[in-house]
Design a protein around this motif. Structure first.
Motif, PDB file in Angstrom:
ATOM      1  N   ALA A   1       7.811   3.520 -40.724  1.00  0.00           N
ATOM      2  CA  ALA A   1       7.858   4.085 -42.067  1.00  0.00           C
ATOM      3  C   ALA A   1       7.313   3.084 -43.075  1.00  0.00           C
ATOM      4  O   ALA A   1       7.539   1.875 -42.956  1.00  0.00           O
ATOM      5  CB  ALA A   1       9.292   4.468 -42.439  1.00  0.00           C
TER       6      ALA A   1
ATOM      7  N   TYR B   1       9.161  10.872 -53.967  1.00  0.00           N
ATOM      8  CA  TYR B   1       9.985  11.419 -52.900  1.00  0.00           C
ATOM      9  C   TYR B   1       9.576  10.826 -51.567  1.00  0.00           C
ATOM     10  O   TYR B   1       8.462  10.335 -51.410  1.00  0.00           O
ATOM     11  CB  TYR B   1       9.820  12.949 -52.811  1.00  0.00           C
ATOM     12  CG  TYR B   1      10.370  13.699 -53.972  1.00  0.00           C
ATOM     13  CD1 TYR B   1       9.523  14.279 -54.905  1.00  0.00           C
ATOM     14  CD2 TYR B   1      11.736  13.818 -54.142  1.00  0.00           C
ATOM     15  CE1 TYR B   1      10.032  14.969 -55.984  1.00  0.00           C
ATOM     16  CE2 TYR B   1      12.252  14.505 -55.218  1.00  0.00           C
ATOM     17  CZ  TYR B   1      11.397  15.074 -56.152  1.00  0.00           C
ATOM     18  OH  TYR B   1      11.907  15.749 -57.228  1.00  0.00           O
ATOM     19  N   SER B   2      10.469  10.918 -50.617  1.00  0.00           N
ATOM     20  CA  SER B   2      10.109  10.591 -49.245  1.00  0.00           C
ATOM     21  C   SER B   2       9.221  11.696 -48.692  1.00  0.00           C
ATOM     22  O   SER B   2       9.316  12.858 -49.103  1.00  0.00           O
ATOM     23  CB  SER B   2      11.364  10.427 -48.384  1.00  0.00           C
ATOM     24  OG  SER B   2      12.147   9.337 -48.859  1.00  0.00           O
TER      25      SER B   2
ATOM     26  N   ALA C   1      12.802  15.350 -47.499  1.00  0.00           N
ATOM     27  CA  ALA C   1      11.434  14.822 -47.445  1.00  0.00           C
ATOM     28  C   ALA C   1      10.441  15.959 -47.574  1.00  0.00           C
ATOM     29  O   ALA C   1      10.650  17.054 -47.038  1.00  0.00           O
ATOM     30  CB  ALA C   1      11.204  14.069 -46.129  1.00  0.00           C
TER      31      ALA C   1
ATOM     32  N   LEU D   1       5.960   8.436 -41.852  1.00  0.00           N
ATOM     33  CA  LEU D   1       7.063   8.628 -42.794  1.00  0.00           C
ATOM     34  C   LEU D   1       6.880   7.668 -43.962  1.00  0.00           C
ATOM     35  O   LEU D   1       6.590   6.486 -43.767  1.00  0.00           O
ATOM     36  CB  LEU D   1       8.410   8.365 -42.112  1.00  0.00           C
ATOM     37  CG  LEU D   1       9.647   8.475 -43.006  1.00  0.00           C
ATOM     38  CD1 LEU D   1       9.874   9.911 -43.459  1.00  0.00           C
ATOM     39  CD2 LEU D   1      10.885   7.929 -42.298  1.00  0.00           C
TER      40      LEU D   1
ATOM     41  N   ILE E   1       9.097   6.276 -47.094  1.00  0.00           N
ATOM     42  CA  ILE E   1      10.409   6.185 -47.727  1.00  0.00           C
ATOM     43  C   ILE E   1      10.178   5.975 -49.220  1.00  0.00           C
ATOM     44  O   ILE E   1       9.637   4.949 -49.632  1.00  0.00           O
ATOM     45  CB  ILE E   1      11.242   5.040 -47.130  1.00  0.00           C
ATOM     46  CG1 ILE E   1      11.566   5.333 -45.662  1.00  0.00           C
ATOM     47  CG2 ILE E   1      12.528   4.835 -47.920  1.00  0.00           C
ATOM     48  CD1 ILE E   1      12.286   4.208 -44.954  1.00  0.00           C
ATOM     49  N   GLY E   2      10.589   6.967 -50.018  1.00  0.00           N
ATOM     50  CA  GLY E   2      10.285   6.944 -51.436  1.00  0.00           C
ATOM     51  C   GLY E   2      11.476   6.589 -52.308  1.00  0.00           C
ATOM     52  O   GLY E   2      12.521   6.119 -51.839  1.00  0.00           O
TER      53      GLY E   2
END
Length: 319
Positions: free
Chosen positions: A67, A75-76, A129, A147, A149-150
């Motif tokens: 990720a 956002y993710s 997500a 992925l 991650i946000g």
């Protein structure tokens, strides 16, 4: 261009970036649930990829993936192709429309899903997500990070970074103790993003702190023009991985840049085209701003603490 050269060019010259923004205020987006194994923090996690942006190994539905930790992403995000391979049992799909824009200006409309993530020392459950096509960010020809991650997750933790060691950790906000060598940096929150005060050849610029971007500084064309960088000085071309694909950017040398109480000389700055959107950031501070430094980013509290650089040589050209 082979994969190695692409990653070197991206990491060395231009924004890599998740750097995606959505109309967050129009959506209902519950916070994920976090459970640290010791109640305080993850262990220090090594970068999982050679690029300068922070990448970590996580497990989803028993599968290990990498990720990208991206403070510029509202956002993710999970890659559409990878999401299709996950079992549907235990996770929800929802049809709230998500319109995503990356630094390259392209847009996508996607759906959303809920994910459970297993990181070293941390379980994250019910993370919402966006399901989008991440293009080379997820592919074998790019960063191989399906992925992102946000900020929806990062707002609940302190992101501690040691780029010299290529390690990061996530710390519970109520358990974080600032190391003595880290000093506060002038930042403020705007629309959930952390915005830092930067100067470019003496011109004040507000720049989003974006751990998904590799270059020290990237500017849109208007901001670069206002800073006097598009004055006929030499330009080069670079390649950036962006949401859903790759784009070309101009690379222009700024004589001076200041960030976090430090003066950088002869800095390569990426210049990208601004998408036609209101409130889209005109400048990004990326991971090269933290070379030789340690940092602690608290999005939830709106603070950034950074150490002084250990090495005053920037970009291999000297000061």
């Amino acid at each position: 261009m082979n994969r190695r050269n692409l990653l070197i060019r991206v990491a060395g010259l231009a924004a890599i970036g998740g750097a995606a923004w959505w109309a967050r205020e129009t959506l209902i987006w519950p916070e994920p649930r976090l459970a640290f194994a010791d109640g305080r923090a993850t262990p220090w996690m090594p970068y999982a990829r050679r690029a300068s942006v922070p990448t970590v190994r996580v497990r989803i539905a028993g599968r290990e993936i990498v990720a990208l930790i991206d403070s510029g992403a509202q956002y993710s995000v999970i890659d559409r192709a990878f999401a299709a391979e996950l079992p549907e049992q235990g996770r929800a799909l929802f049809d709230i429309p998500l319109v995503a824009y990356g630094v390259g200006g392209g847009s996508q409309v996607g759906r959303g899903t809920t994910l459970d993530l297993d990181l070293p020392g941390l379980m994250v459950t019910r993370l919402r997500a966006a399901i989008l096509d991440l293009g080379p960010l997820a592919s074998a020809e790019g960063l191989q990070t399906p992925l992102i991650i946000g900020r929806d997750l990062l707002e609940q933790v302190v992101l501690a970074m040691e780029p010299a060691r290529r390690h990061v950790r996530l710390v519970a906000r109520d358990a974080f103790v600032r190391p003595a060598d880290l000093a506060p940096t002038t930042v403020h929150l705007a629309g959930g993003a952390m915005v830092a005060a930067v100067t470019v050849e003496g011109v004040d610029v507000d720049a989003v702190v974006d751990t998904g971007a590799s270059s020290l500084l990237a500017l849109d064309r208007e901001t670069a023009t206002n800073a006097g960088l598009l004055d006929g000085r030499p330009q080069e071309s670079g390649v950036s991985l962006v949401l859903g694909g790759a784009m070309r950017a101009l690379i222009i040398e700024a004589r001076t840049v200041t960030f976090a109480d430090h003066l950088y000389r002869r800095v390569p700055v990426g210049v990208f085209e601004q998408p036609p959107l209101p409130n889209f950031p005109g400048a990004l501070v990326g991971m090269d701003a933290f070379v030789g430094r340690r940092a602690a980013l608290d999005l939830g509290g709106g603070t950034l603490h950074v150490s002084r650089p250990l090495d005053l040589t920037v970009g291999g050209r000297g000061t």
